[in-house]
Enzyme design. Structure first.
Site, PDB file in Angstrom:
ATOM      1  N   ASP A 137      -7.971  -0.939   4.574  1.00  0.00           N
ATOM      2  CA  ASP A 137      -6.775  -0.843   3.738  1.00  0.00           C
ATOM      3  C   ASP A 137      -6.563  -2.098   2.908  1.00  0.00           C
ATOM      4  O   ASP A 137      -6.313  -2.042   1.697  1.00  0.00           O
ATOM      5  CB  ASP A 137      -5.559  -0.578   4.642  1.00  0.00           C
ATOM      6  CG  ASP A 137      -4.277  -0.369   3.856  1.00  0.00           C
ATOM      7  OD1 ASP A 137      -3.739  -1.368   3.327  1.00  0.00           O
ATOM      8  OD2 ASP A 137      -3.813   0.777   3.775  1.00  0.00           O
ATOM      9  N   TRP A 166      -2.440   2.731   2.466  1.00  0.00           N
ATOM     10  CA  TRP A 166      -3.566   3.608   2.145  1.00  0.00           C
ATOM     11  C   TRP A 166      -4.131   4.241   3.408  1.00  0.00           C
ATOM     12  O   TRP A 166      -4.584   5.393   3.382  1.00  0.00           O
ATOM     13  CB  TRP A 166      -4.635   2.823   1.388  1.00  0.00           C
ATOM     14  CG  TRP A 166      -4.060   2.089   0.223  1.00  0.00           C
ATOM     15  CD1 TRP A 166      -4.151   0.750  -0.052  1.00  0.00           C
ATOM     16  CD2 TRP A 166      -3.229   2.635  -0.815  1.00  0.00           C
ATOM     17  NE1 TRP A 166      -3.455   0.430  -1.185  1.00  0.00           N
ATOM     18  CE2 TRP A 166      -2.878   1.570  -1.684  1.00  0.00           C
ATOM     19  CE3 TRP A 166      -2.759   3.910  -1.113  1.00  0.00           C
ATOM     20  CZ2 TRP A 166      -2.081   1.749  -2.808  1.00  0.00           C
ATOM     21  CZ3 TRP A 166      -1.955   4.091  -2.229  1.00  0.00           C
ATOM     22  CH2 TRP A 166      -1.632   3.034  -3.067  1.00  0.00           C
ATOM     23  N   ASP A 167      -4.115   3.528   4.516  1.00  0.00           N
ATOM     24  CA  ASP A 167      -4.520   4.136   5.795  1.00  0.00           C
ATOM     25  C   ASP A 167      -3.607   5.307   6.151  1.00  0.00           C
ATOM     26  O   ASP A 167      -4.066   6.362   6.597  1.00  0.00           O
ATOM     27  CB  ASP A 167      -4.454   3.096   6.921  1.00  0.00           C
ATOM     28  CG  ASP A 167      -5.703   2.259   7.021  1.00  0.00           C
ATOM     29  OD1 ASP A 167      -6.772   2.725   6.596  1.00  0.00           O
ATOM     30  OD2 ASP A 167      -5.616   1.120   7.531  1.00  0.00           O
ATOM     31  N   VAL A 168      -2.302   5.101   5.991  1.00  0.00           N
ATOM     32  CA  VAL A 168      -1.343   6.156   6.318  1.00  0.00           C
ATOM     33  C   VAL A 168      -1.548   7.364   5.416  1.00  0.00           C
ATOM     34  O   VAL A 168      -1.634   8.512   5.881  1.00  0.00           O
ATOM     35  CB  VAL A 168       0.098   5.634   6.209  1.00  0.00           C
ATOM     36  CG1 VAL A 168       1.096   6.762   6.374  1.00  0.00           C
ATOM     37  CG2 VAL A 168       0.352   4.544   7.254  1.00  0.00           C
ATOM     38  N   GLY A 171      -4.773   9.161   6.372  1.00  0.00           N
ATOM     39  CA  GLY A 171      -4.657   9.954   7.596  1.00  0.00           C
ATOM     40  C   GLY A 171      -3.952  11.270   7.366  1.00  0.00           C
ATOM     41  O   GLY A 171      -4.342  12.310   7.908  1.00  0.00           O
TER      42      GLY A 171
END
Length: 406
Positions: A137, A166-168, A171
């Site tokens: 991220d 960006w990870d969230v 996912g």
């Protein structure tokens, strides 16, 4: 409580993952009713002890992202272990032939390899960059442009954000992609090979929100604006008792109420005339935000936080007092919200855990606690592959699988 059948009940997902995006995908699917089996290397993946941890060293981070999942521990370096995982993913009756992973570059669990065993297999592989090279991220964000417009207006350097946005987003995109692929397979009978680069999630989001489009169309990048909200009037103020408030005036009505409550209507109208501005237009309110803020600041500085809340509640102005995580946890934000229910997490303790934020017929769908690494190894082999106690014992003896320590 009313009974509700979770929409993904009966769906089984195999997850080989670490860190945020892929585990969050699995957690989201588990909250919606899917059975998620996380397969970890023996001893746990690289994130199993990640901060924050309890005083005993158990990862609060890891347990939060892996709630409601079963855990199986396998030696992924051995041929026997790899073959075992391939059977779990593809054997008819053992599951739905769905693999979610961010462990890229492993030919033995690639879509092509698994499709030879099950033609309708669904695989979702989260990548760093679209060329398959690693990225996380914070490196993706650095390459995108946001750090240059984050932080104070007069700051000449870059400022990283603390939320792995960006990870969230990745996912959640991953969870949606899996359900879309299942829908596609139900209609056509075909599987799907899904690749989802973290880099592309960030680029797509930045493009959709106009950050990249305005450069292409207008030839210039968005400027840093500190705590101001870009394009409208929104900024933070400090009260007489040093509490800080975020104030947002999205509409003309919001702005009119803000000038009224702060007693600055006449002054704002005079400034509007002097500048030749039109404060009914959000662009002018943004353009002249510094002078407007100077007019409003005195009212906030002369009133206590209690008085500010009481006054603003009678207006349309959008506002909120800044709070720390500790402030939120100590308030009724959790206890009064039906999304949060007590969860007894072994090794961590009992705390209020969030279910899925979407309410289905008024019900928030949650999960149970996270299983320890390898905590369900024996049960998974028995239930999915029909392994006998003797067969499982032999795999443990050979080091192919492991069970959670007592």
């Amino acid at each position: 409580m009313a009974q509700y059948t979770a929409p993904l009940s009966g769906l089984r997902i195999i997850e080989i993952s670490s860190f945020v995006a892929a585990p969050l995908c699995g957690l989201t699917l588990a909250q919606l009713g899917a059975e998620v089996i996380r397969i970890d290397p023996i001893g746990g993946a690289a994130d199993c002890n990640r901060l924050p941890v309890t005083d005993n060293g158990d990862s609060i981070y890891w347990s939060g992202l892996n709630r409601g999942k079963h855990s199986m521990s396998v030696d992924m370096h051995s041929r026997q272990g790899r073959d075992l995982i391939r059977r779990i993913v593809t054997t008819p009756g053992s599951g739905n032939g769905i693999l979610v992973t961010n462990a890229g570059g492993r030919n033995w669990c690639s879509h092509e390899s698994l499709a030879q065993l099950r033609s309708d297999v669904i695989t979702l592989e989260i990548l760093g960059r679209r060329d398959g090279t690693p990225a996380v991220d914070y490196t993706v964000n650095a390459a995108l442009g946001f750090p240059f417009i984050t932080g104070p207006e007069n700051h000449s350097g870059v400022v990283n954000h603390t939320l792995p946005a960006w990870d969230v987003a990745c996912g959640l995109h991953a969870a949606l992609s899996v359900t879309a692929a299942v829908r596609h397979r139900d209609i056509t009978g075909h599987g799907s090979a899904i690749t989802l680069p973290l880099e592309d999630v960030a680029l797509a989001t930045a493009g959709t929100l106009g950050y990249l489009t305005e450069v292409q169309i207008n030839g210039r990048s968005r400027e840093a604006c500190g705590n101001a909200v870009y394009g409208i009037y929104g900024i933070d103020f400090v009260s007489a008792d040093d509490e800080r408030f975020m104030i947002v005036a999205l509409t003309t009505r919001h702005f009119r109420d803000l000038t009224s409550v702060t007693g600055t209507t006449t002054a704002v109208e005079a400034v509007e005339t002097a500048l030749g501005a039109d404060f009914s237009a959000e662009s002018d309110r943004y353009r002249h935000r510094e002078v407007l803020t100077a007019l409003f600041t005195r009212w906030f500085r002369e009133h206590s936080s209690t008085d500010i809340v009481a006054a603003l509640k009678n207006t349309s102005v959008l506002f909120e007092r800044y709070r720390s995580f500790a402030d939120v946890a100590a308030s009724d934000a959790l206890t009064a919200n039906p999304m949060f229910t007590p969860l007894d997490q072994p090794r961590i303790g009992t705390y209020l855990a969030a279910a899925n934020p979407a309410a289905f017929d008024g019900i928030h769908l949650g999960t149970g606690p996270a299983s320890p690494v390898g905590g369900d190894t024996v049960a998974v082999l028995r239930d999915l592959l029909g392994s006998t106690d003797q067969q499982t014992a032999a795999l443990i003896e050979s080091g192919t699988i492991a069970i959670a320590p007592n």
